[in-house]
Design an enzyme around this catalytic site. Structure first.
Site, PDB file in Angstrom:
ATOM      1  N   CYS A   1       0.838  -1.198   0.000  1.00 25.35           N
ATOM      2  CA  CYS A   1       0.000   0.000   0.000  1.00 25.35           C
ATOM      3  C   CYS A   1       0.879   1.256   0.000  1.00 25.35           C
ATOM      4  O   CYS A   1       2.077   1.185   0.228  1.00 25.35           O
ATOM      5  CB  CYS A   1      -0.865   0.020   1.239  1.00 25.35           C
TER       6      CYS A   1
ATOM      7  N   LYS B   1       2.238  -8.240 -18.704  1.00 25.70           N
ATOM      8  CA  LYS B   1       2.293  -8.695 -17.322  1.00 25.70           C
ATOM      9  C   LYS B   1       1.167  -9.686 -17.035  1.00 25.70           C
ATOM     10  O   LYS B   1       1.347 -10.643 -16.304  1.00 25.70           O
ATOM     11  CB  LYS B   1       2.202  -7.491 -16.378  1.00 25.70           C
TER      12      LYS B   1
ATOM     13  N   GLU C   1      12.745 -22.455 -14.949  1.00 23.16           N
ATOM     14  CA  GLU C   1      12.482 -21.055 -14.604  1.00 23.16           C
ATOM     15  C   GLU C   1      13.694 -20.181 -14.942  1.00 23.16           C
ATOM     16  O   GLU C   1      13.537 -19.064 -15.434  1.00 23.16           O
ATOM     17  CB  GLU C   1      12.107 -20.963 -13.114  1.00 23.16           C
TER      18      GLU C   1
ATOM     19  N   LYS D   1      13.487 -17.057 -17.483  1.00 24.75           N
ATOM     20  CA  LYS D   1      13.874 -15.688 -17.098  1.00 24.75           C
ATOM     21  C   LYS D   1      14.864 -15.113 -18.099  1.00 24.75           C
ATOM     22  O   LYS D   1      14.719 -13.984 -18.549  1.00 24.75           O
ATOM     23  CB  LYS D   1      14.527 -15.749 -15.742  1.00 24.75           C
TER      24      LYS D   1
ATOM     25  N   TRP E   1      -3.613  -1.977  -1.103  1.00 25.76           N
ATOM     26  CA  TRP E   1      -3.485  -3.233  -1.874  1.00 25.76           C
ATOM     27  C   TRP E   1      -3.963  -4.306  -0.911  1.00 25.76           C
ATOM     28  O   TRP E   1      -3.314  -4.610   0.089  1.00 25.76           O
ATOM     29  CB  TRP E   1      -2.015  -3.408  -2.283  1.00 25.76           C
TER      30      TRP E   1
ATOM     31  N   HIS F   1      20.172 -37.802 -23.334  1.00 24.05           N
ATOM     32  CA  HIS F   1      19.201 -38.257 -24.340  1.00 24.05           C
ATOM     33  C   HIS F   1      19.001 -37.228 -25.454  1.00 24.05           C
ATOM     34  O   HIS F   1      18.035 -37.336 -26.205  1.00 24.05           O
ATOM     35  CB  HIS F   1      17.867 -38.588 -23.662  1.00 24.05           C
TER      36      HIS F   1
ATOM     37  N   GLU G   1      13.160 -14.365 -21.451  1.00 20.97           N
ATOM     38  CA  GLU G   1      12.205 -13.256 -21.389  1.00 20.97           C
ATOM     39  C   GLU G   1      12.865 -11.892 -21.466  1.00 20.97           C
ATOM     40  O   GLU G   1      12.384 -11.017 -22.148  1.00 20.97           O
ATOM     41  CB  GLU G   1      11.416 -13.308 -20.068  1.00 20.97           C
TER      42      GLU G   1
ATOM     43  N   ASN H   1       0.487   0.108   6.367  1.00 18.74           N
ATOM     44  CA  ASN H   1       1.050  -0.814   5.370  1.00 18.74           C
ATOM     45  C   ASN H   1       1.553  -2.029   6.124  1.00 18.74           C
ATOM     46  O   ASN H   1       2.181  -1.861   7.169  1.00 18.74           O
ATOM     47  CB  ASN H   1       2.258  -0.204   4.663  1.00 18.74           C
ATOM     48  N   GLY H   2       1.349  -3.204   5.578  1.00 14.39           N
ATOM     49  CA  GLY H   2       1.884  -4.409   6.215  1.00 14.39           C
ATOM     50  C   GLY H   2       0.777  -5.306   6.732  1.00 14.39           C
ATOM     51  O   GLY H   2      -0.381  -5.193   6.301  1.00 14.39           O
TER      52      GLY H   2
ATOM     53  N   ARG I   1       2.491   1.439  -8.158  1.00 15.74           N
ATOM     54  CA  ARG I   1       2.653   0.228  -7.358  1.00 15.74           C
ATOM     55  C   ARG I   1       1.399  -0.652  -7.370  1.00 15.74           C
ATOM     56  O   ARG I   1       1.443  -1.780  -6.894  1.00 15.74           O
ATOM     57  CB  ARG I   1       2.965   0.615  -5.908  1.00 15.74           C
TER      58      ARG I   1
HETATM   59  O1  M6R Z   1      -0.353 -13.993 -13.467  1.00 10.35           O
HETATM   60  P1  M6R Z   1       0.012 -15.425 -13.729  1.00 10.35           P
HETATM   61  O2  M6R Z   1       0.896 -15.996 -12.673  1.00 10.35           O
HETATM   62  O3  M6R Z   1      -1.176 -16.305 -13.980  1.00 10.35           O
HETATM   63  O4  M6R Z   1       0.861 -15.352 -15.068  1.00 10.35           O
HETATM   64  C1  M6R Z   1       1.325 -16.520 -15.685  1.00 10.35           C
HETATM   65  C2  M6R Z   1       2.375 -16.193 -16.730  1.00 10.35           C
HETATM   66  O5  M6R Z   1       1.845 -15.393 -17.735  1.00 10.35           O
HETATM   67  C3  M6R Z   1       3.595 -15.483 -16.106  1.00 10.35           C
HETATM   68  O6  M6R Z   1       4.156 -16.244 -15.075  1.00 10.35           O
HETATM   69  C4  M6R Z   1       4.669 -15.237 -17.175  1.00 10.35           C
HETATM   70  O7  M6R Z   1       5.239 -16.450 -17.564  1.00 10.35           O
HETATM   71  C5  M6R Z   1       5.718 -14.254 -16.658  1.00 10.35           C
HETATM   72  N1  M6R Z   1       6.136 -13.406 -17.712  1.00 10.35           N
HETATM   73  C6  M6R Z   1       6.906 -14.913 -16.067  1.00 10.35           C
HETATM   74  O8  M6R Z   1       7.994 -14.097 -15.845  1.00 10.35           O
END
Ligand code: M6R
Length: 607
Positions: free
Chosen positions: A2, A602, A480, A484, A74, A503, A487, A98-99, A27
Site C-alpha cells: 500500500c 504482465k 524457470e 527468465k 493493496w 538423451h 524473457e 502498510n503491512g 505500485r
Molecule cells: O499472473 P500469472 O501468474 O497467472 O501469469 C502466468 C504467466 O503469464 C507469467 O508467469 C509469465 O510467464 C511471466 N512473464 C513470467 O515471468
C-alpha cells in the site's frame, strides 16, 4: 504494498495527499482514502477503485483542512471495498497502515469480547481500536497511546495515526515496512516512499526498524518503542522522480529481486504455527481425507512453481499430484472430477487460460483452490477456496518475487496436507517450519551477492545460448532460469532435467555453451556432479549453483555461486535467486528493456 502519505502544515492537505498518492499509483492498489482534520474533527473520505473515484467523492464531500493522512490500499486482509479502505477511524483516532498484523485474529476476538464493534474486515482497524482504548484508559497523549498499542501488535507495519484530540500531531511507527519523514518550512510530511513527497521536499529522514516518530508542523521527534530518544541527521535526496519510484534501483525487476526476503516473510506472517507444528491457510479448510489426487494448473512461471509443488506435495503429503499447463488442460477433455483438488496458481489472478481451466474443472465436479497474489481477482473469485501470497504489486513483467512467494504458499499447502494425511510427522513438520521461517534471512544472503553475479554476467553474457540443468525440485528451477533469461535478454535458453541431458541436449555442448547446473547438497548430488563432468568433458563451461560449505564443487566447475544450506524441500527458494540475478545482469548488460520486455504482457488475458 500500500501507499502512505501524511501532511501537517498550513497548506490545504487534501490536494497534497492526492498528489502524493498519485506518485505511488504505479505500485498498484484497489482503493484509496483520506482523513483530514478541520473544525474540531477529522473527516474520512474513502472508496474502492482508483484515485479518480476518490477525487469524484471528494467533490461531493470536500475534506478541507491543513492536517491529514492518505492511503492507497493493496488488499491483504479483507476484500477491496469501501469499508475496508483506509483510513480507519475509531472515536477520534484515524489510522493508515502498510503491512500485516500477525496476531490480528487474537486481538480482534479480545477487542470484540470487551465490547469493540468493527466496521471492516481488516487487520488495520484493530490498531485504531487499540490506540483509542489507550486514550480512553488515560494515555496522556497520542504518542504514548500509539506506543502502548504497539506493544500488543506483532507483524510488519508502517502506521500513521492522527487524533481529533491532538490535531497538531501525526504519530508514525515502523517495523519492516518503509517509512520516511519529509521536512519542509513550517510543514512536514510522512510517507511510505520518498516518491510521494519528492515534489514537495528533498530533505528527508528515513525512519528505522522499531522506531516511532512524532511529527508536528515544526518538529520531528524520533524514539524507540520504549520512548528512548534517537537522533538522526536529515538526508538530501538527489534521485530523480523515476529513480525514486524504483527505490534507487535501476529497474523494478532488480528492486523486486531485492524485495524477496520481505515478500516471503510477509507471506509467512500468521501462517506458521510453531507451537502446533502446523500451518494456517487463512481459514481455508480442505476435506483432506477425501482428496484422491491434486492437479496443479498454471502458466509460465506459476507453472514452474506448480512443478515444485508436485515434488513438495507428493513427498510431504503422499497424495498423487499432476501438473498441467492451463492452456493444455482445458482442451484435453481432462479426466477430472469429485475427489480431485485442482490448485490454480496465478500471480495476477487474471490469466485467461487458467480461468478457463478452472471453469472446466468445476464443471466436471472438482474442488478448486486458488493461490494468487491479487485479492479478489478473477481466479480466486472463481475458485471454491483461495489464499494469497503477499508479494505486493509486481511491476517488472518478468516474475521474481511472485514466484518465490508462490513457492512459500505451496510449501505451506504441502505441510497443511501432510499433517492431515499423517504422512508428515509432527517432528518433521516442526523441523521444516523452523527452516521455513529462516528462509527470508537466507534469501538476503543470496541477493547480497549481486557483485559476483554481475561478474558472471559479463563472463557468460555474450553467449548465444544457455542450458540450465537440475534434478528433482531443481528441474523446475532450471526451467524457470531458462525462462527468465529468454524473457528479458532474448538469449535462447533451455531448461532440462539433468538426467535427460544424455538423451539429446548433450549434442549442443561445446566450448561456447554456458551450462548452469543446479547442484545443491541432497540425494541427487552425486548424479548431478556426474552430469556436470559430462559437460566439462565436452568443453562446456559450467556455472554451478551449490550449497555453501561444498568444497568439492569448485573442482568440477568453471564458476560457482553458493547459497545457504536448507531443507531439501525448500532449496528451490534459494537456488532460483542467482538465476534471476544472472538473467537480470545479462539483460542489463545487453541494454534490453528489462521491465517491459518486447512482446510480453504482465497479465495475459487472451488465449
Ligand atoms: O499472473 P500469472 O501468474 O497467472 O501469469 C502466468 C504467466 O503469464 C507469467 O508467469 C509469465 O510467464 C511471466 N512473464 C513470467 O515471468
Amino acid at each position: 504494498m500500500c501507499g502512505i502519505i501524511g501532511y501537517i502544515g498550513s497548506r490545504q492537505a487534501t490536494p497534497l495527499l492526492i498528489g502524493g498518492l498519485r506518485k505511488l499509483e504505479y505500485r498498484g492498489y484497489d482503493s484509496a482514502g483520506v482523513s483530514v482534520f478541520n473544525d474540531g474533527m477529522s473527516r474520512v473520505v474513502r472508496c474502492r477503485g482508483k484515485l479518480g473515484n476518490l477525487e469524484e467523492k471528494l467533490k461531493a464531500e470536500p475534506a478541507p483542512g491543513t492536517v491529514g493522512i492518505g492511503h492507497t490500499r493493496w488488499a491483504t486482509h479483507g476484500r477491496p471495498s469501501d469499508e475496508n479502505s483506509h483510513p480507519h477511524k475509531v472515536g477520534p483516532v484515524s489510522v493508515i497502515h502498510n503491512g500485516i498484523i500477525e496476531n490480528h485474529l487474537q486481538l480482534r476476538s479480545e477487542l470484540v469480547a470487551s465490547g469493540s464493534q468493527f466496521s471492516s474486515e481488516t487487520d488495520t482497524e484493530i490498531f485504531a481500536h487499540l490506540v483509542e482504548r489507550q486514550l480512553v484508559d488515560g494515555a496522556p497523549d497520542l504518542t504514548t497511546a500509539v506506543r502502548r498499542a504497539l506493544l500488543k501488535v506483532r507483524g510488519s507495519y508502517a502506521f500513521v495515526v492522527m487524533s481529533d484530540k491532538e490535531p497538531g500531531t501525526l504519530v508514525a511507527a515502523k517495523n519492516s515496512s518503509p517509512l520516511v519523514v519529509g521536512l519542509g518550512e513550517g510543514e512536514n510530511f510522512v510517507a511510505s516512499d520518498v516518491t510521494a513527497i519528492l515534489s514537495e521536499t528533498r530533505k528527508v529522514i528515513f525512519i528505522e526498524e522499531g522506531e516511532l516518530v512524532t511529527v508536528t508542523r515544526d518538529s520531528v521527534q524520533i524514539t524507540d518503542f520504549e520512548g528512548k530518544p534517537k537522533q538522526r541527521e536529515p538526508k538530501i535526496i538527489t534521485w530523480s522522480a523515476v529513480q525514486a519510484e524504483k527505490g534507487g534501483f535501476k529497474h523494478f525487476m532488480l528492486k523486486e529481486i531485492h524485495e524477496q526476503p520481505r515478500a516471503v516473510a510477509d507471506t509467512l506472517v500468521g501462517r506458521v504455527d510453531l507451537e502446533g507444528d502446523d500451518v494456517r491457510l487463512d481459514g481455508v479448510e480442505l476435506d483432506v481425507k477425501n482428496i484422491k489426487r491434486i492437479i496443479f494448473i498454471a502458466c509460465g512461471t506459476s507453472y514452474h512453481a506448480s512443478m515444485v509443488g508436485e515434488f513438495l506435495v507428493e513427498s510431504l503429503a503422499r497424495i498423487p499430484v499432476e501438473v498441467d499447463l492451463a492452456s493444455e488442460f482445458r482442451y484435453r477433455d481432462p479426466i477430472v472430477g469429485p475427489g480431485d483438488l485442482v490448485v490454480a496458481v496465478s500471480q495476477s489472478g487474471e490469466t485467461l487460460d487458467t480461468m478457463e481451466a478452472i471453469r472446466e474443472a468445476k464443471k466436471k465436479g472438482a474442488t478448486v483452490l486458488a493461490i494468487s497474489n491479487v485479492v479478489e481477482s478473477s481466479i480466486p473469485r472463481l475458485a471454491d477456496h483461495a489464499f494469497y501470497t503477499h508479494a505486493g504489486p509486481e511491476i517488472g513483467v518478468a516474475s521474481t518475487k511472485a514466484f518465490t512467494t508462490q513457492l512459500i504458499g505451496i510449501a505451506l499447502l504441502a505441510i497443511y496436507l501432510g499433517r492431515r494425511t499423517n504422512a508428515l510427522s509432527r517432528e518433521r513438520a516442526r523441523t521444516l517450519l523452523a527452516e521455513l521461517v529462516q528462509i527470508p534471512n537466507k534469501m538476503r544472503d543470496v541477493v547480497e551477492q549481486g557483485a559476483h553475479l554481475q561478474v558472471l554476467a559479463r563472463r557468460y553474457g555474450n553467449a548465444t545460448g544457455f542450458l540450465f540443468l537440475g534434478r528433482g525440485a531443481q528441474y523446475p528451477i532450471a526451467l524457470e532460469g531458462a525462462l527468465k533469461l529468454k524473457e528479458i535478454s532474448y538469449i535462447h535458453a533451455e531448461g532440462y532435467a539433468a538426467g535427460e541431458m544424455k538423451h539429446g541436449p548433450i549434442a549442443l555442448i561445446d566450448d561456447q555453451l554456458p551450462v548452469v547446473v543446479l547442484v545443491p547438497k541432497g540425494p541427487s548430488y552425486e548424479k548431478t556432479v556426474s552430469n556436470l563432468a559430462e559437460v566439462r568433458a565436452r568443453q562446456g563451461k559450467v556455472l554451478a549453483i551449490a550449497t555453501r560449505g561444498d568444497n568439492e564443487i569448485g573442482g568440477h566447475s568453471d564458476d560457482v555461486v553458493l547459497v545457504p544450506d536448507t531443507a531439501l524441500e525448500l532449496q528451490p527458494m534459494l537456488t532460483v535467486l542467482p538465476l534471476q540475478m544472472l538473467s537480470y545482469y545479462v539483460a542489463d548488460q545487453k541494454g534490453t528493456d528489462v521491465d517491459q520486455p518486447r512482446n510480453l504482457a504482465k497479465s495475459v488475458t487472451v488465449e
